[in-house]
Enzyme design. Structure first.
Site, PDB file in Angstrom:
ATOM      1  CB  ALA A 129     -15.339  32.829  71.896  1.00 43.71           C
ATOM      2  N   GLY A 174     -17.400  31.044  76.897  1.00 43.86           N
ATOM      3  CA  GLY A 174     -18.352  32.157  76.945  1.00 43.86           C
ATOM      4  C   GLY A 174     -19.787  31.695  77.173  1.00 43.86           C
ATOM      5  CD  GLU A 223     -16.388  33.960  80.241  1.00 44.31           C
ATOM      6  OE1 GLU A 223     -16.391  33.904  78.993  1.00 44.31           O
ATOM      7  OE2 GLU A 223     -15.552  34.602  80.886  1.00 44.31           O
ATOM      8  CD  GLU A 257     -12.734  30.484  78.531  1.00 40.65           C
ATOM      9  OE1 GLU A 257     -12.624  29.597  79.405  1.00 40.65           O
ATOM     10  OE2 GLU A 257     -13.823  31.005  78.232  1.00 40.65           O
TER      11      GLU A 257
HETATM   12  N1  COA Z   1     -16.540  28.058  67.593  1.00 49.34           N
HETATM   13  C1  COA Z   1     -16.763  27.833  66.292  1.00 49.34           C
HETATM   14  N2  COA Z   1     -17.312  26.686  65.844  1.00 49.34           N
HETATM   15  C2  COA Z   1     -17.643  25.761  66.744  1.00 49.34           C
HETATM   16  C3  COA Z   1     -17.422  25.941  68.114  1.00 49.34           C
HETATM   17  C4  COA Z   1     -16.835  27.160  68.538  1.00 49.34           C
HETATM   18  N3  COA Z   1     -16.620  27.436  69.833  1.00 49.34           N
HETATM   19  N4  COA Z   1     -17.841  24.844  68.775  1.00 49.34           N
HETATM   20  C5  COA Z   1     -18.310  24.003  67.839  1.00 49.34           C
HETATM   21  N5  COA Z   1     -18.171  24.548  66.612  1.00 49.34           N
HETATM   22  C6  COA Z   1     -18.500  23.965  65.313  1.00 49.34           C
HETATM   23  C7  COA Z   1     -17.573  22.818  65.010  1.00 49.34           C
HETATM   24  O1  COA Z   1     -16.343  23.287  64.504  1.00 49.34           O
HETATM   25  C8  COA Z   1     -18.383  22.067  63.979  1.00 49.34           C
HETATM   26  O2  COA Z   1     -18.283  22.727  62.750  1.00 49.34           O
HETATM   27  P1  COA Z   1     -18.001  21.866  61.402  1.00 49.34           P
HETATM   28  O3  COA Z   1     -19.258  21.094  61.199  1.00 49.34           O
HETATM   29  O4  COA Z   1     -17.765  22.923  60.370  1.00 49.34           O
HETATM   30  O5  COA Z   1     -16.815  20.994  61.685  1.00 49.34           O
HETATM   31  C9  COA Z   1     -19.802  22.245  64.484  1.00 49.34           C
HETATM   32  O6  COA Z   1     -19.791  23.367  65.366  1.00 49.34           O
HETATM   33  C10 COA Z   1     -20.299  21.052  65.248  1.00 49.34           C
HETATM   34  O7  COA Z   1     -19.366  20.796  66.290  1.00 49.34           O
HETATM   35  P2  COA Z   1     -18.960  19.313  66.738  1.00 49.34           P
HETATM   36  O8  COA Z   1     -17.711  19.401  67.554  1.00 49.34           O
HETATM   37  O9  COA Z   1     -18.912  18.421  65.548  1.00 49.34           O
HETATM   38  O10 COA Z   1     -20.221  18.931  67.611  1.00 49.34           O
HETATM   39  P3  COA Z   1     -20.269  17.969  68.881  1.00 49.34           P
HETATM   40  O11 COA Z   1     -21.717  17.829  69.186  1.00 49.34           O
HETATM   41  O12 COA Z   1     -19.466  16.751  68.684  1.00 49.34           O
HETATM   42  O13 COA Z   1     -19.571  18.812  70.079  1.00 49.34           O
HETATM   43  C11 COA Z   1     -19.115  20.736  71.444  1.00 49.34           C
HETATM   44  C12 COA Z   1     -20.125  20.023  70.516  1.00 49.34           C
HETATM   45  C13 COA Z   1     -19.698  22.091  71.750  1.00 49.34           C
HETATM   46  C14 COA Z   1     -18.964  19.905  72.726  1.00 49.34           C
HETATM   47  C15 COA Z   1     -17.749  20.814  70.719  1.00 49.34           C
HETATM   48  O14 COA Z   1     -17.973  21.379  69.435  1.00 49.34           O
HETATM   49  C16 COA Z   1     -16.734  21.663  71.430  1.00 49.34           C
HETATM   50  O15 COA Z   1     -16.138  21.213  72.383  1.00 49.34           O
HETATM   51  N6  COA Z   1     -16.509  22.894  70.930  1.00 49.34           N
HETATM   52  C17 COA Z   1     -15.438  23.751  71.410  1.00 49.34           C
HETATM   53  C18 COA Z   1     -15.935  24.598  72.527  1.00 49.34           C
HETATM   54  C19 COA Z   1     -14.830  25.413  73.151  1.00 49.34           C
HETATM   55  O16 COA Z   1     -13.700  25.011  73.339  1.00 49.34           O
HETATM   56  N7  COA Z   1     -15.235  26.632  73.517  1.00 49.34           N
HETATM   57  C20 COA Z   1     -14.380  27.501  74.269  1.00 49.34           C
HETATM   58  C21 COA Z   1     -14.147  28.780  73.583  1.00 49.34           C
HETATM   59  S1  COA Z   1     -13.060  29.731  74.579  1.00 49.34           S
END
Ligand code: COA
Length: 312
Positions: free
Chosen positions: A118, A163, A166, A186
């Protein structure tokens, strides 16, 4: 026995209709009509796009029948916000209405991520009732993905989180690269997986493994995912799409109506008791008895040649 949904054939690309070719996913969320635009064509690939960060590509020639659904929101690692959700709904509806579809490959165009789940930035701005509406929409969208009449194969290279995982769980098969990571984080955000995760994960990996993953939010690797049956194959990094395409090609050679009925029989049967499940199997088999393809399969065997199925 539980009733079967009506099998309705309707193609937006062909004028002919085939009773068994497609079912309509239940759309519980109003979605804008799909905006289809043919943006280009090259050998073996016809590209069509929908509005928003979800693309559909139709393979052609010998791969005709294979549809690729691609997630493409690089700036947010394919996080699902309202626009992405609408794109997914449109794509799924389009595929559900396409009688030429035989198999769908769901992948990401963004390197090192399948989907980050999400959109947490958008979520922060939502009221509780907006969150509720969004999560309900996401849940029904993934149910529509699961309910597509044709097989779906998720290709995971990189992170499949929340998600994103999912969505992959809503597909029939999953193939990942070795450097992939999977998690339902989550509970760490003080919520639960709400787009089918609490229900589909235990059905795939068993209740105990699912509980551990959901209670702890632990990230697991592709190798661990394959060992617990979360994915069908874990291949060297970068090769998951190739492997998924091989699987899709295998499926695409089979009797298309048989594949649909096999999926329907398995999905229906798993939700009911055994006698009802066997009734479901019978009903699916019966729908194949009068097909041209069944006779073609027998003729091809007798003539020692490859069958040529028409989906009729
Ligand atoms: N929602 C909104 N933005 C997200 C996002 C999410 N779920 N996941 C990543 N982004 C954004 C980051 O905030 C970042 O934005 P910014 O450049 O404005 O700071 C951009 O995407 C790049 O993310 P970054 O974390 O720098 O990339 P990464 O390659 O180091 O890591 C992930 C990628 C996906 C592993 C990491 O972003 C992550 O763990 N995201 C959270 C996922 C999460 O917890 N999802 C569960 C939702 S219930």
């Amino acid at each position: 026995m539980r009733g079967f949904p009506a099998l309705i054939g309707r193609s937006i690309f062909r004028s002919s209709s085939h009773d068994l070719r497609s079912t309509h996913p239940t759309a519980t969320v109003a979605a804008a009509p799909p905006l289809l635009r043919r943006i280009g064509s090259r050998r073996g690939l016809i590209i069509q796009t929908l509005s928003g960060p979800v693309r559909i590509e139709r393979l052609s020639d010998s791969d005709s029948g294979i549809i690729e659904l691609k997630l493409d929101r690089p700036e947010a690692k394919n996080a699902i916000g309202k626009e992405m959700l609408r794109g997914l709904q449109n794509a799924i509806e389009t595929i559900g209405n396409d009688s030429s579809a035989n198999v769908v490959v769901v992948s990401s165009s963004v390197p090192k991520v399948f989907c980050a789940g999400a959109d947490l930035k958008e979520r922060k701005l939502m009221s509780a009732s907006e969150v509720q509406q969004f999560v309900n929409s996401l849940r029904s969208t993934f149910s529509s993905l699961e309910a597509l009449s044709v097989p779906t194969v998720a290709v995971i290279e990189g992170a499949a989180l929340g998600g994103g995982l999912e969505m992959a769980l809503s597909c029939d098969l999953r193939v990942c690269g070795e450097e992939s990571t999977f998690s339902l984080p989550e509970t760490g955000l003080a919520i639960i997986p709400g787009a089918g995760g609490t229900q589909r994960l235990p059905r795939i990996v068993g209740r105990s493994a699912a509980k551990e993953l959901i209670f702890t939010g632990r990230r697991i690797s592709g190798k661990e995912a394959v060992s617990m049956g979360l994915v069908n194959y874990c291949v060297p990094a970068g090769e998951a799409h190739h492997k998924a395409l091989q699987i899709a090609r295998d499926i695409n050679q089979k009797g298309p109506l048989a594949i649909r009925m096999a999926k329907q029989a398995i999905n229906k049967g798993l939700e009911v008791d055994m006698p009802s499940a066997l009734d479901a199997e019978e009903e699916c088999y019966d729908q194949l008895l009068e097909t041209q393809d069944r006779l073609e399969g027998l003729a091809a065997f007798a003539e020692k040649r490859k069958p040529s199925y028409l989906g009729k």
